[in-house]
Design an enzyme around this catalytic site. Structure first.
Site, PDB file in Angstrom:
ATOM      1  N   GLN A  74       0.846  -1.201   0.000  1.00  0.00           N
ATOM      2  CA  GLN A  74       0.000   0.000   0.000  1.00  0.00           C
ATOM      3  C   GLN A  74       0.876   1.244   0.000  1.00  0.00           C
ATOM      4  OE1 GLN A  74      -3.541  -0.392   0.465  1.00  0.00           O
ATOM      5  NE2 GLN A  74      -3.785   1.749   0.067  1.00  0.00           N
ATOM      6  N   PHE A  75       1.332   1.682  -1.174  1.00  0.00           N
ATOM      7  CA  PHE A  75       2.214   2.848  -1.247  1.00  0.00           C
ATOM      8  C   PHE A  75       1.525   4.115  -0.760  1.00  0.00           C
ATOM      9  CE2 PHE A  75       0.038   3.523  -5.238  1.00  0.00           C
ATOM     10  CZ  PHE A  75       0.057   4.894  -5.417  1.00  0.00           C
ATOM     11  N   THR A  76       0.194   4.136  -0.803  1.00  0.00           N
ATOM     12  CA  THR A  76      -0.533   5.345  -0.414  1.00  0.00           C
ATOM     13  C   THR A  76      -0.419   5.666   1.071  1.00  0.00           C
ATOM     14  OG1 THR A  76      -2.611   4.146  -0.139  1.00  0.00           O
ATOM     15  CG2 THR A  76      -2.169   5.113  -2.317  1.00  0.00           C
TER      16      THR A  76
END
Length: 141
Positions: A74-76
Site C-alpha cells: 500500500q504505497f498510499t
C-alpha cells in the site's frame, strides 16, 4: 516502513475478480507501505512487530495463536496531504525498491512460522475485510 494492522475475522484480496489471497479465520489484515529511505534493516523489525503485535482476542498475538496475516502492499500510506487537496507520493519508495522489501517482510513472517497470504504487488486490488472490534493500529519502523 509503515503498516496499518487491522484485527479481522476474515479478509480477502481480489485481482480482476479472482481471489489471490485470503484468510478465513481471525487474524490480521496488514496494509504495508515502504518509505523511499527504508532499507533491508527494517524488514526483520517490521516482521517481528507484526507477528508479535498483541491486538488479538485476550491481548494475544499471531505468534501466540498461530493466527494468519493477509499482507497487502500500500504505497498510499506515505501520501502527504498537508498542502492542497492532491496527495503527494514523493515519500513512498518507487516500485523497484518497495517490492523486494514487501516480499522480504512476507518471507520473514513465514520464517517465523506465520501463515501469510498476500495481494499482488502493483495490481489494482479489491480488499475485503470484516473488522473485529474494530481494532486497527499504525505500526512504524
Amino acid at each position: 516502513m509503515r503498516a496499518v494492522a487491522a484485527r479481522v475475522t476474515r479478509a480477502a484480496v481480489r485481482v480482476d475478480g479472482e481471489v489471490v489471497g485470503a484468510i478465513d479465520r481471525p487474524g490480521l489484515l496488514v496494509l504495508l507501505g515502504v518509505h523511499r529511505e527504508d532499507t533491508a534493516a527494517a524488514v526483520p523489525v517490521m516482521a517481528r512487530k507484526l507477528h508479535e503485535l498483541r491486538i488479538l482476542d485476550g491481548e494475544r498475538s499471531c505468534a501466540d495463536t498461530g493466527a494468519p496475516l493477509l499482507v497487502v502492499s500500500q504505497f498510499t500510506l506515505y501520501g502527504q496531504t498537508r498542502k492542497g487537496r492532491r496527495p503527494s507520493w514523493s515519500a513512498a519508495a518507487p516500485p523497484e525498491r518497495a517490492q523486494p522489501l514487501v516480499e522480504a517482510v512476507v518471507a520473514a513472517l513465514r520464517e517465523r512460522g506465520a501463515p501469510v497470504a498476500t495481494g499482488v504487488f502493483g495490481a489494482a486490488m479489491a480488499v475485503e475485510s470484516v473488522n473485529d472490534g474494530p481494532f486497527t493500529v499504525l505500526v512504524e519502523v
